[in-house]
Enzyme design. Sequence first.
Site, PDB file in Angstrom:
ATOM      1  N   CYS A  69      32.356  42.790  42.984  1.00 13.74           N
ATOM      2  CA  CYS A  69      33.806  42.484  43.484  1.00 13.74           C
ATOM      3  C   CYS A  69      34.317  43.829  44.093  1.00 13.74           C
ATOM      4  O   CYS A  69      34.462  44.992  43.660  1.00 13.74           O
ATOM      5  CB  CYS A  69      34.882  42.679  42.079  1.00 13.74           C
ATOM      6  N   GLU A 199      40.109  32.319  44.483  1.00 14.99           N
ATOM      7  CA  GLU A 199      38.924  33.041  43.857  1.00 14.99           C
ATOM      8  C   GLU A 199      38.323  32.316  42.729  1.00 14.99           C
ATOM      9  O   GLU A 199      39.010  31.825  41.817  1.00 14.99           O
ATOM     10  CB  GLU A 199      39.278  34.363  43.408  1.00 14.99           C
ATOM     11  N   CYS A 209      40.652  40.036  48.088  1.00 13.11           N
ATOM     12  CA  CYS A 209      39.387  39.875  47.300  1.00 13.11           C
ATOM     13  C   CYS A 209      38.469  40.470  48.369  1.00 13.11           C
ATOM     14  O   CYS A 209      38.403  40.366  49.439  1.00 13.11           O
ATOM     15  CB  CYS A 209      39.163  38.374  47.148  1.00 13.11           C
ATOM     16  N   GLY A 210      38.094  41.778  47.811  1.00 11.02           N
ATOM     17  CA  GLY A 210      37.262  42.585  48.679  1.00 11.02           C
ATOM     18  C   GLY A 210      35.994  41.813  49.378  1.00 11.02           C
ATOM     19  O   GLY A 210      35.712  41.969  50.623  1.00 11.02           O
TER      20      GLY A 210
END
EC number: 5.1.1.7
Length: 273
Positions: A69, A199, A209-210
Amino acid sequence: MVFYKYSGSGNDFLIVQSFKKKDFSNLAKQVCHRHEGFGADGLVVVLPSKDYDYEWDFYNSDGSKAGMCGNASRCVGLFAYQHAIAPKEHVFLAGKREISIRIEEPNIIESNLGNYKILDVIPALRCEKFFTNDSVLENIPTFYLIDTGVPHLVGFVKNKEGLNSLNTLELRALRHEFNANINIAFIENKETIFLQTYERGVEDFTLACGTGMAAVFIAARIFYNTPKKAALIPKSNESLELSLKNDGIFYKGAVRYIGMSVLGMRVFENGCF
């Protein structure tokens, strides 16, 4: 048991230290619940490591486990530094992936997400059955399935307004069809990209969201010839800088420490820990 809450670009996480590796799925579901717990997008369990500064187990808010994440990697990097677990520049293990962290300012954290993999290029015809009438997604000719630690499906709309008209049911259907997070993006100019992410594990839109931003960045770079450095702006409207170098995707932005919470006896009584 003490939990520390951090936010990276609106993506919030609970971080806890443990000296034993065990299944924290039930604990994650309870403490991440927005109404019955502390509320978070995920739980990070920081564990000791022989070969790295530390390692983690990461859980989504539904209790499912994920190897990577992006925003959580920046949050845990700051946590580790603030709690004297690791220096300003360090490396930790996320699943099977080495993640390098660099703290540039008190709250500006850069993480190297490592390499990516293009899994598939998917024509819109394979996705049409999931679209409703007058769907924004109908105008996306091609989708890209990219692994940036976890799988992401990426599609680009032709105007920014399309990001505000996304249908949750369509994205949920795509998420289950491809077992991936879903990212819809708009390239405003060569160096600025807006996106929204549905997600997996959260089963809804998240503020950021990386790994999703990394997947969008790579898709734009490879298939739309954008530069090796760009600003990506998720639903939270917090701009993050992504860059592509020989040793991976670098991802930089602000992290905020929100506060500390102590676990009540009710969770112990329910057998979550």
